[in-house]
Design a protein around this motif. Structure first.
Motif, PDB file in Angstrom:
ATOM      1  N   ASN A 190     -12.631 -33.771 -99.766  1.00 23.06           N
ATOM      2  CA  ASN A 190     -11.281 -34.267 -99.541  1.00 23.06           C
ATOM      3  C   ASN A 190     -10.370 -33.046 -99.472  1.00 23.06           C
ATOM      4  OD1 ASN A 190      -8.858 -35.597 -99.397  1.00 23.06           O
ATOM      5  ND2 ASN A 190      -9.059 -36.645-101.345  1.00 23.06           N
ATOM      6  N   SER A 191      -9.956 -32.677 -98.286  1.00 18.62           N
ATOM      7  CA  SER A 191      -9.216 -31.446 -98.064  1.00 18.62           C
ATOM      8  C   SER A 191      -7.714 -31.692 -98.080  1.00 18.62           C
ATOM      9  CB  SER A 191      -9.616 -30.873 -96.710  1.00 18.62           C
ATOM     10  OG  SER A 191      -8.815 -29.783 -96.375  1.00 18.62           O
ATOM     11  N   THR A 192      -6.962 -30.672 -98.460  1.00 18.16           N
ATOM     12  CA  THR A 192      -5.509 -30.788 -98.410  1.00 18.16           C
ATOM     13  C   THR A 192      -4.984 -30.526 -97.000  1.00 18.16           C
ATOM     14  OG1 THR A 192      -5.303 -28.484 -99.097  1.00 18.16           O
ATOM     15  CG2 THR A 192      -5.176 -30.139-100.817  1.00 18.16           C
ATOM     16  N   TYR A 193      -5.758 -29.806 -96.184  1.00 18.91           N
ATOM     17  CA  TYR A 193      -5.345 -29.501 -94.812  1.00 18.91           C
ATOM     18  C   TYR A 193      -5.856 -30.538 -93.821  1.00 18.91           C
ATOM     19  CZ  TYR A 193      -4.144 -24.635 -95.962  1.00 18.91           C
ATOM     20  OH  TYR A 193      -3.584 -23.509 -96.466  1.00 18.91           O
ATOM     21  N   ALA A 194      -5.100 -30.745 -92.738  1.00 20.92           N
ATOM     22  CA  ALA A 194      -5.647 -31.446 -91.572  1.00 20.92           C
ATOM     23  C   ALA A 194      -6.574 -30.447 -90.886  1.00 20.92           C
ATOM     24  CB  ALA A 194      -4.524 -31.862 -90.625  1.00 20.92           C
ATOM     25  N   LYS A 195      -7.561 -30.950 -90.150  1.00 24.23           N
ATOM     26  CA  LYS A 195      -8.522 -30.065 -89.504  1.00 24.23           C
ATOM     27  C   LYS A 195      -8.809 -30.528 -88.081  1.00 24.23           C
ATOM     28  CE  LYS A 195     -11.157 -28.932 -93.677  1.00 24.23           C
ATOM     29  NZ  LYS A 195     -10.039 -29.111 -94.521  1.00 24.23           N
ATOM     30  N   LEU A 196      -8.987 -29.552 -87.191  1.00 25.80           N
ATOM     31  CA  LEU A 196      -9.545 -29.793 -85.863  1.00 25.80           C
ATOM     32  C   LEU A 196     -10.900 -29.121 -85.858  1.00 25.80           C
ATOM     33  CD1 LEU A 196      -6.690 -29.174 -83.279  1.00 25.80           C
ATOM     34  CD2 LEU A 196      -7.864 -31.317 -83.777  1.00 25.80           C
TER      35      LEU A 196
ATOM     36  N   LEU B 271     -23.633 -36.954 -88.630  1.00 26.97           N
ATOM     37  CA  LEU B 271     -23.010 -38.255 -88.861  1.00 26.97           C
ATOM     38  C   LEU B 271     -21.774 -38.004 -89.703  1.00 26.97           C
ATOM     39  CD1 LEU B 271     -26.017 -40.588 -89.704  1.00 26.97           C
ATOM     40  CD2 LEU B 271     -24.625 -40.576 -87.629  1.00 26.97           C
ATOM     41  N   PHE B 272     -20.679 -38.628 -89.315  1.00 24.99           N
ATOM     42  CA  PHE B 272     -19.391 -38.388 -89.956  1.00 24.99           C
ATOM     43  C   PHE B 272     -18.816 -39.705 -90.452  1.00 24.99           C
ATOM     44  CE2 PHE B 272     -14.758 -37.989 -89.701  1.00 24.99           C
ATOM     45  CZ  PHE B 272     -14.563 -36.873 -90.503  1.00 24.99           C
ATOM     46  N   THR B 273     -18.340 -39.714 -91.690  1.00 21.64           N
ATOM     47  CA  THR B 273     -17.695 -40.886 -92.282  1.00 21.64           C
ATOM     48  C   THR B 273     -16.330 -40.454 -92.792  1.00 21.64           C
ATOM     49  OG1 THR B 273     -19.834 -41.701 -93.011  1.00 21.64           O
ATOM     50  CG2 THR B 273     -17.907 -42.713 -93.996  1.00 21.64           C
ATOM     51  N   LEU B 274     -15.301 -41.137 -92.350  1.00 21.86           N
ATOM     52  CA  LEU B 274     -13.935 -40.833 -92.754  1.00 21.86           C
ATOM     53  C   LEU B 274     -13.381 -41.982 -93.572  1.00 21.86           C
ATOM     54  CD1 LEU B 274     -11.544 -38.832 -92.382  1.00 21.86           C
ATOM     55  CD2 LEU B 274     -10.849 -40.241 -90.452  1.00 21.86           C
ATOM     56  N   ASP B 275     -12.988 -41.690 -94.813  1.00 22.29           N
ATOM     57  CA  ASP B 275     -12.315 -42.671 -95.652  1.00 22.29           C
ATOM     58  C   ASP B 275     -13.077 -43.990 -95.752  1.00 22.29           C
ATOM     59  OD1 ASP B 275     -10.264 -43.374 -97.362  1.00 22.29           O
ATOM     60  OD2 ASP B 275      -8.961 -44.088 -95.750  1.00 22.29           O
TER      61      ASP B 275
ATOM     62  N   PRO C 265      -5.121 -34.836 -93.135  1.00 16.99           N
ATOM     63  CA  PRO C 265      -5.050 -34.243 -94.478  1.00 16.99           C
ATOM     64  C   PRO C 265      -5.190 -35.305 -95.558  1.00 16.99           C
ATOM     65  CG  PRO C 265      -2.860 -34.412 -93.545  1.00 16.99           C
ATOM     66  CD  PRO C 265      -3.828 -34.831 -92.464  1.00 16.99           C
ATOM     67  N   HIS C 266      -5.667 -34.892 -96.716  1.00 14.23           N
ATOM     68  CA  HIS C 266      -5.764 -35.755 -97.902  1.00 14.23           C
ATOM     69  C   HIS C 266      -6.580 -37.014 -97.643  1.00 14.23           C
ATOM     70  CE1 HIS C 266      -2.797 -33.072 -99.568  1.00 14.23           C
ATOM     71  NE2 HIS C 266      -2.027 -33.305 -98.528  1.00 14.23           N
ATOM     72  N   THR C 267      -7.608 -36.908 -96.810  1.00 17.35           N
ATOM     73  CA  THR C 267      -8.460 -38.043 -96.493  1.00 17.35           C
ATOM     74  C   THR C 267      -9.901 -37.679 -96.821  1.00 17.35           C
ATOM     75  OG1 THR C 267      -6.986 -38.626 -94.670  1.00 17.35           O
ATOM     76  CG2 THR C 267      -9.137 -39.670 -94.687  1.00 17.35           C
ATOM     77  N   PRO C 268     -10.553 -38.451 -97.688  1.00 10.13           N
ATOM     78  CA  PRO C 268     -11.945 -38.125 -98.021  1.00 10.13           C
ATOM     79  C   PRO C 268     -12.848 -38.317 -96.798  1.00 10.13           C
ATOM     80  CG  PRO C 268     -11.266 -40.160 -99.106  1.00 10.13           C
ATOM     81  CD  PRO C 268     -10.074 -39.627 -98.394  1.00 10.13           C
ATOM     82  N   PHE C 269     -13.805 -37.397 -96.659  1.00 10.49           N
ATOM     83  CA  PHE C 269     -14.779 -37.535 -95.576  1.00 10.49           C
ATOM     84  C   PHE C 269     -16.134 -37.039 -96.044  1.00 10.49           C
ATOM     85  CE2 PHE C 269     -12.972 -33.327 -94.921  1.00 10.49           C
ATOM     86  CZ  PHE C 269     -14.064 -32.537 -94.613  1.00 10.49           C
ATOM     87  N   ARG C 270     -17.177 -37.512 -95.343  1.00 11.54           N
ATOM     88  CA  ARG C 270     -18.551 -37.108 -95.613  1.00 11.54           C
ATOM     89  C   ARG C 270     -19.216 -36.782 -94.288  1.00 11.54           C
ATOM     90  NH1 ARG C 270     -18.234 -42.086 -98.127  1.00 11.54           N
ATOM     91  NH2 ARG C 270     -19.735 -42.925 -96.666  1.00 11.54           N
ATOM     92  N   LEU C 271     -20.167 -35.868 -94.333  1.00 11.80           N
ATOM     93  CA  LEU C 271     -20.973 -35.637 -93.150  1.00 11.80           C
ATOM     94  C   LEU C 271     -22.401 -35.321 -93.547  1.00 11.80           C
ATOM     95  CD1 LEU C 271     -21.422 -32.293 -92.334  1.00 11.80           C
ATOM     96  CD2 LEU C 271     -18.984 -32.550 -92.080  1.00 11.80           C
TER      97      LEU C 271
END
Length: 106
Positions: A35-41, A50-54, A71-77
Protein backbone atom coordinates in the motif's frame (compact mmCIF):
# COMPACT_ATOMS: atom_id res chain seq x y z
CA UNK A 1 7.62 -9.19 0.66
CA UNK A 2 9.47 -9.24 3.96
CA UNK A 3 7.76 -7.01 6.63
CA UNK A 4 11.06 -5.22 7.35
CA UNK A 5 11.42 -4.29 3.68
CA UNK A 6 7.83 -3.03 3.64
CA UNK A 7 8.37 -0.72 6.60
CA UNK A 8 11.64 0.58 5.10
CA UNK A 9 9.84 1.31 1.80
CA UNK A 10 7.05 3.17 3.59
CA UNK A 11 9.59 5.20 5.56
CA UNK A 12 11.59 5.93 2.39
CA UNK A 13 8.42 7.18 0.67
CA UNK A 14 7.61 9.41 3.65
CA UNK A 15 11.15 10.79 3.59
CA UNK A 16 11.03 11.28 -0.22
CA UNK A 17 14.26 9.32 -0.74
CA UNK A 18 12.94 6.89 -3.37
CA UNK A 19 13.66 7.83 -6.99
CA UNK A 20 10.65 9.11 -8.93
CA UNK A 21 11.56 6.94 -11.95
CA UNK A 22 13.34 3.60 -11.81
CA UNK A 23 13.67 0.32 -13.71
CA UNK A 24 12.73 -2.76 -11.68
CA UNK A 25 12.90 -6.51 -12.31
CA UNK A 26 11.04 -9.31 -10.53
CA UNK A 27 11.55 -13.05 -10.81
CA UNK A 28 8.83 -15.57 -11.65
CA UNK A 29 6.65 -16.84 -8.76
CA UNK A 30 7.25 -13.78 -6.53
CA UNK A 31 4.27 -12.34 -4.64
CA UNK A 32 3.99 -8.76 -3.35
CA UNK A 33 1.35 -7.01 -1.27
CA UNK A 34 1.76 -3.29 -0.76
CA UNK A 35 0.00 0.00 0.00
CA UNK A 36 1.99 2.95 -1.31
CA UNK A 37 1.63 6.62 -0.46
CA UNK A 38 2.48 7.59 -4.06
CA UNK A 39 0.41 7.15 -7.20
CA UNK A 40 2.34 5.07 -9.74
CA UNK A 41 2.55 4.63 -13.50
CA UNK A 42 3.96 1.24 -14.46
CA UNK A 43 5.29 0.69 -17.99
CA UNK A 44 5.65 -3.04 -18.62
CA UNK A 45 8.73 -3.93 -20.68
CA UNK A 46 8.85 -7.75 -20.40
CA UNK A 47 6.96 -10.53 -18.66
CA UNK A 48 3.55 -10.66 -17.01
CA UNK A 49 1.89 -10.64 -13.61
CA UNK A 50 -1.55 -10.96 -12.05
CA UNK A 51 -2.58 -7.69 -10.43
CA UNK A 52 -5.22 -7.09 -7.76
CA UNK A 53 -6.17 -3.56 -6.75
CA UNK A 54 -8.11 -2.91 -3.55
CA UNK A 55 -9.54 -6.47 -3.35
CA UNK A 56 -11.06 -6.35 -6.85
CA UNK A 57 -10.67 -9.42 -9.15
CA UNK A 58 -7.20 -10.17 -10.55
CA UNK A 59 -6.33 -9.00 -14.02
CA UNK A 60 -3.39 -9.89 -16.23
CA UNK A 61 -0.74 -7.25 -17.00
CA UNK A 62 1.64 -8.03 -19.90
CA UNK A 63 4.62 -6.53 -21.71
CA UNK A 64 3.67 -3.38 -23.62
CA UNK A 65 0.89 -2.37 -21.22
CA UNK A 66 0.64 0.66 -18.95
CA UNK A 67 -0.82 0.43 -15.45
CA UNK A 68 -1.94 3.27 -13.13
CA UNK A 69 -1.99 2.61 -9.38
CA UNK A 70 -3.78 5.29 -7.31
CA UNK A 71 -2.16 6.56 -4.10
CA UNK A 72 -3.10 5.02 -0.74
CA UNK A 73 -4.67 1.98 -2.40
CA UNK A 74 -3.65 -1.55 -1.39
CA UNK A 75 -2.52 -3.77 -4.25
CA UNK A 76 -1.07 -7.23 -4.79
CA UNK A 77 0.78 -8.80 -7.65
CA UNK A 78 1.93 -12.30 -8.49
CA UNK A 79 4.71 -12.60 -11.08
CA UNK A 80 3.84 -15.18 -13.76
CA UNK A 81 6.92 -14.60 -15.96
CA UNK A 82 10.12 -12.70 -15.13
CA UNK A 83 9.18 -9.02 -15.27
CA UNK A 84 11.04 -5.85 -16.27
CA UNK A 85 9.23 -2.56 -15.85
CA UNK A 86 9.68 1.18 -15.51
CA UNK A 87 8.07 2.58 -12.36
CA UNK A 88 7.16 6.27 -12.21
CA UNK A 89 6.16 7.46 -8.74
CA UNK A 90 3.93 10.52 -8.94
CA UNK A 91 4.51 12.89 -6.04
CA UNK A 92 1.93 15.32 -4.65
CA UNK A 93 3.39 18.18 -6.66
CA UNK A 94 3.25 17.64 -10.40
CA UNK A 95 4.50 20.38 -12.66
CA UNK A 96 5.94 20.97 -16.10
CA UNK A 97 9.17 22.19 -14.50
CA UNK A 98 10.19 23.87 -11.29
CA UNK A 99 8.89 27.21 -12.66
CA UNK A 100 5.38 26.21 -13.78
CA UNK A 101 2.81 24.07 -11.98
CA UNK A 102 -0.37 22.51 -13.29
CA UNK A 103 -2.73 24.67 -11.21
CA UNK A 104 -4.50 27.72 -12.61
CA UNK A 105 -3.18 31.01 -11.24
CA UNK A 106 -5.68 33.90 -10.95
Amino acid sequence: MNPGIKSRLHQAEKDDVLPLIEKLSFEKDRYFSYNSTYAKLVFMIDGSFLFTLDNKPDFLIRAGQLLFIPPHTPFRLYVLENVSLILNRISDCVGMCNQMGLTKKD
